[in-house]
Scaffold this motif. Structure first.
Motif, short mmCIF file in Angstrom:
data_model
loop_
_atom_site.label_atom_id
_atom_site.label_comp_id
_atom_site.label_asym_id
_atom_site.label_seq_id
_atom_site.Cartn_x
_atom_site.Cartn_y
_atom_site.Cartn_z
N LEU A 153 0.83 -1.20 0.00
CA LEU A 153 0.00 0.00 0.00
C LEU A 153 0.86 1.26 0.00
O LEU A 153 0.54 2.25 -0.67
CB LEU A 153 -0.92 -0.01 1.23
N GLU A 154 2.01 1.22 0.72
CA GLU A 154 2.88 2.38 0.78
C GLU A 154 3.46 2.67 -0.61
O GLU A 154 3.57 3.84 -1.02
CB GLU A 154 4.00 2.17 1.80
N GLU A 155 3.82 1.62 -1.35
CA GLU A 155 4.34 1.83 -2.70
C GLU A 155 3.27 2.39 -3.63
O GLU A 155 3.53 3.27 -4.46
CB GLU A 155 4.88 0.50 -3.26
N PHE A 156 2.03 1.92 -3.45
CA PHE A 156 0.95 2.40 -4.31
C PHE A 156 0.66 3.87 -4.03
O PHE A 156 0.46 4.68 -4.95
CB PHE A 156 -0.31 1.55 -4.05
N LEU A 157 0.64 4.27 -2.74
CA LEU A 157 0.35 5.65 -2.39
C LEU A 157 1.47 6.59 -2.82
O LEU A 157 1.23 7.77 -3.11
CB LEU A 157 0.10 5.79 -0.88
N ALA A 158 2.72 6.06 -2.92
CA ALA A 158 3.85 6.90 -3.31
C ALA A 158 3.98 7.04 -4.83
O ALA A 158 4.77 7.87 -5.31
CB ALA A 158 5.15 6.32 -2.73
N ASP A 159 3.24 6.27 -5.60
CA ASP A 159 3.32 6.32 -7.07
C ASP A 159 2.74 7.67 -7.55
O ASP A 159 1.58 7.97 -7.29
CB ASP A 159 2.53 5.16 -7.68
N PRO A 160 3.52 8.50 -8.27
CA PRO A 160 3.01 9.81 -8.71
C PRO A 160 1.92 9.71 -9.76
O PRO A 160 1.20 10.69 -9.97
CB PRO A 160 4.27 10.49 -9.27
N THR A 161 1.74 8.55 -10.37
CA THR A 161 0.69 8.43 -11.39
C THR A 161 -0.69 8.21 -10.77
O THR A 161 -1.71 8.31 -11.45
CB THR A 161 1.00 7.27 -12.33
N VAL A 162 -0.73 7.88 -9.47
CA VAL A 162 -2.01 7.64 -8.79
C VAL A 162 -2.58 9.00 -8.38
O VAL A 162 -1.96 9.74 -7.59
CB VAL A 162 -1.82 6.73 -7.57
N LYS A 163 -3.71 9.37 -8.94
CA LYS A 163 -4.32 10.66 -8.70
C LYS A 163 -5.60 10.51 -7.88
O LYS A 163 -6.29 9.48 -7.95
CB LYS A 163 -4.66 11.36 -10.03
N GLY A 164 -5.94 11.56 -7.11
CA GLY A 164 -7.19 11.58 -6.37
C GLY A 164 -8.39 11.74 -7.29
O GLY A 164 -8.30 12.32 -8.38
N LEU A 165 -9.54 11.23 -6.85
CA LEU A 165 -10.77 11.27 -7.65
C LEU A 165 -11.81 12.13 -6.96
O LEU A 165 -11.88 12.19 -5.73
CB LEU A 165 -11.31 9.85 -7.84
#
Length: 820
Positions: free
Chosen positions: A143-155
């Protein structure tokens, strides 16, 4: 909604044509900000969340971690209690394990992705919203790696759930936007035939959890009615379970789609929801009632007039007479302040209804006022006589109905209703019930309403049983009724600080005469009664330690009384007292007769108190003050009973009357005729140890005895058995005086001889005592008991003449262990 939370009474009072919005605004003006804050009201979410410490709605939270359900039992909520019974674990181990269930509240946390406005689903394993959860599965890793990914944007958020009652956010992007719990329900519901999805969105339960109560989706008037009713319940001290109130809203009010609480259909009979709905609905409906709104109705709720109960006018058939009765009732209710005002007013209407029934028998059914005459009044009076003669009503009821019909008609004329264009315009002057038309009441019974001393003693002996079937406060109210003679309502509504001391440090009871609206009355009481009150004051302060003494009552109710300001009800006291008396053994008097239990009720203790003091010789002015009577006429009733009892006692002791030689007179007489009693009363005068019939002494009122009160040596003297203790005392005095004079060496012989009682007088008195005692010994045990009781009554009532002061007799000792 915030704008509706105005100060109290800023909105205009509702009228007959007030709209729902205006009614809602008026009710909101009656709901205090303090209550809403204390109850946990959220204006924006329209959700009520009572805190755990709320006095009437807040319950304890379940101690199991992650469980937010309220506790109704001793330790755990109902679900956790069931889980604990099946877990085979100790309580200490069980409360350390967090509760995990798919029924727990979902979607309250924000997604952990930065800038995401959507909620996360806590039924999953990771705190991210549904869209980001699928992205995380495709992304892989932690989960920490997923939250740190800059391509993951808020909706952006999807808005509120489409179910009107729900305060959660929607989680699905396509179709009907629903929260997670409602989204799981909808597919199964859609497979049902005739499923109305639009209605389901309007009426589906909120899905709230714990103590949270959602008012979302309800009309603003219904919300205001529910909150006002809840505020009133809390103010009265009634306990309201949050789960029951939420169930009422979700299962009864929402499905009805009602715009007002009065339009909500009643749930199942005898259910908790029905009781809660009725109470809340009544409070809300009565809040907007006004006298003006009641005038046009044929059944009035007297709450609008500041009273309790209802008035029904449908028993009056003629419209003009019915409207006149309403006008009379408006005037009557504005003047009378009494707990029984509804009953008294309705009795007047019943009397007028009997007159209406008589007018209805006319060809015009009494609709033409101008055609009425004195003959119709005579028909009414004859009809009442017929009903009385045939046993269809009692004589007292007949008198009451005629008198009350007269009162209403007379007052209506006094108010000017017979003027032109008035409600009674055109009513003939001879259509009137005069004072002579009201039948004279029968002579009141000579039997007093007080309880005999032996009955009072038996009641006092069973007070412990009364406490066992009720409570200590109800038992104490009966003791105070016995000791003080106050009315039941006056005792039940005593303030906690009802005891004070006078200048001599004697206890004084402070009470309010509610019947006559005289506040702050004082009554001297005995120390044992004061000790009972002091002990009860201590009990009340221990029960309500956080309340100011001035806000507490002496006899607090055991129910609906979280603040200690609600007294026991006098009607409840009367009902429990009747049940207690009926369960006791028969009450036997000293003569062996059984006393009627129907004559034992709380108010009779007031009669007993008054009669005890009247019999003990308390002057009428003092007794009137003790009883707080307006007129001596009321107080004289007890003295009338006293004279009747004295007459009965005299009848008995007359059979044991003796002359100066000890010869019994009147022995063959079974009853004294009224004429003979009168002759003896005016032809005799009271002297020490009996009566004297010597003419000159009688004419002088007992102050001109030729023999200087040597009564036992005069043929005009007679005595009876009631003087036997006085004769014995007098004989002892003569013997003591003779011995004392014999030892006085400083007196001359002639003075000592003249002052020394003669042996003839001593012998005469000794023989008289012996003859009276011998006659008493010839009687049976029952006859001796009757003579002794009659003698005690005569001695108690006897007036002392010859310049001797009158001495009050002691009150009967009803409770030797605690005299009062």
């Amino acid at each position: 909604m915030t704008g509706l939370l105005a100060p109290v009474f800023t909105a205009p009072a509702p009228g007959p044509s007030t709209s729902d919005a205006e009614l809602a605004a008026f009710l909101w003006s009656l709901i205090s900000e303090g209550f809403l804050t204390e109850a946990g009201w959220n204006t924006e979410r329209r959700v009520l969340t009572p805190p755990a410490g709320h006095p009437s709605m807040g319950g304890r939270r379940c101690p199991v971690p992650n469980c937010q359900s309220p506790v109704k039992g001793l330790k755990l909520c109902s679900t956790c209690s069931w889980r604990h019974r099946n877990s085979e674990m100790s309580m200490e181990e069980f409360v350390r394990i967090p509760r995990i269930s798919r029924h727990l509240h979902l979607g309250t946390g924000a997604c952990r992705v930065a800038g995401c406005e959507r909620p996360w689903n806590n039924s999953g394993t990771e705190p991210v919203c549904r869209a980001h959860r699928w992205q995380k599965i495709k992304h892989g890793g932690t989960l920490e790696e997923f939250l740190a990914d800059p391509t993951v944007k808020g909706l952006p958020g999807l808005g509120d759930c489409s179910v009107l009652a729900c305060n959660r956010q929607a989680v699905n992007e396509s179709g009907t936007r629903l929260c997670h719990p409602h989204g799981k329900q909808l597919p199964a519901l859609r497979r049902q035939p005739d499923f109305d999805e639009a209605r389901w969105l309007r009426t589906a339960p909120s899905g709230s959890f714990g103590v949270e109560i959602s008012f979302r989706g309800l009309p603003d008037l219904v919300v205001a009615q529910l909150l006002f009713g809840l505020q009133h319940r809390c103010h009265r001290g009634a306990r309201t379970e949050a789960g029951n109130f939420r169930a009422l809203i979700d299962k009864t009010i929402r499905p009805s789609l009602a715009q007002r609480l009065e339009d909500v259909p009643d749930p199942a009979a005898n259910s908790e929801a029905l009781i809660l709905l009725n109470r809340t609905r009544v409070y809300a409906i009565r809040a907007v009632k006004t006298p003006e709104g009641e005038y046009a109705k044929d059944e009035w709720d007297l709450v609008a007039f500041g009273h309790r109960g209802t008035l029904v006018f449908t028993v009056i058939h003629q419209p003009w007479l019915r409207e006149s009765a309403k006008r009379w009732a408006r005037d009557y209710l504005s003047k009378v302040r009494s707990k029984s005002v509804a009953s008294h007013a309705q009795q007047h209407l019943h009397g007028l209804a009997k007159l209406s029934d008589t007018l209805r028998a006319r060809p015009d059914r009494g609709l033409d006022k101008a055609a009425l005459s004195r003959a119709d009044i005579e028909n009414f009076l004859n009809r009442m006589s017929f009903l009385d003669a045939n046993g269809r009503m009692t004589t007292l009821t007949r008198i009451s109905y005629v008198r009350m019909a007269r009162n209403v008609l007379r007052q209506c004329r006094a108010m000017g209703l017979t003027r032109p264009e008035g409600l009674m315009a055109g009513l003939p002057d001879d259509f009137v019930i005069t004072r002579l038309d009201v039948p004279r009441p029968p002579e009141p019974s000579e039997e007093g309403q007080d309880l005999p001393t032996e009955v009072m003693r038996q009641l006092c002996a069973h007070l412990d049983a009364f406490e066992a079937m009720t409570c200590y406060e109800v038992r104490l109210s009966v003791e105070l009724l016995m000791d003080t003679g106050r009315r039941p309502e006056e005792i039940c509504r005593l303030d906690l600080n009802c005891l004070t001391r006078d200048s001599q440090d004697k206890p004084v009871l402070l009470y309010n005469n509610w019947k006559e609206q005289r506040i702050g009355r004082q009554l001297p009481i005995h120390e044992p009664t004061a000790e009972l009150i002091i002990a009860q004051q201590k009990r009340v302060r221990e029960r309500f330690p956080d309340r100011a003494p001035s806000a507490l009552v002496l006899l607090p109710s055991q129910s609906l009384n979280l603040r200690g300001d609600r007294s026991i009800d006098s009607n409840h006291l009367s009902a429990m007292h009747r049940e207690w008396v009926e369960g006791l053994p028969d009450f036997h008097l000293d003569d062996g007769t059984v006393f009627d239990k129907e004559k034992i009720f709380p108010y009779v203790y007031r009669h007993s108190f008054a009669q005890r003091h009247a019999d003990a010789g308390v002057p009428i002015d003092v007794l009137a003050e003790l009883m707080d009577h307006d007129s001596y006429q009321t107080t004289r009733i007890y003295y009338r009973v006293k004279e009747v009892r004295l007459r009965e006692a005299v009848e008995r002791v007359t059979h044991m009357q003796f002359d100066r030689h000890g010869t019994r007179i009147w022995g063959a007489v079974t009853s004294v005729l009224d004429a003979e009693r009168t002759r003896r009363a005016i032809g005799a005068v009271v002297v020490p140890f009996g009566t004297c019939s010597e003419p000159s002494n009688v004419a002088a009122g007992g102050g001109a005895c030729p023999l200087r009160f040597r009564c036992v040596g005069c043929d005009h003297f007679s005595t009876d058995v009631s003087y036997l203790p006085d004769l014995r005392t007098y004989l002892d005095g003569l013997l003591w005086q003779r011995e004392k004079l014999r030892s006085m060496a400083e007196a001359d012989d002639w003075a000592r001889a003249e002052a020394t009682p003669s042996d003839a007088e001593i012998t005469r008195i000794r023989r008289l005592i012996q003859r009276v005692s011998e006659d008493i010994e010839t009687l049976t045990e029952a006859e001796r008991a009757e003579i002794q009781k009659a003698s005690a009554t005569v001695r108690q009532m006897r007036q002392n003449f010859l310049g001797m002061p009158r001495i009050r007799q002691p009150l009967p000792d009803l409770r030797p262990e605690r005299p009062a």
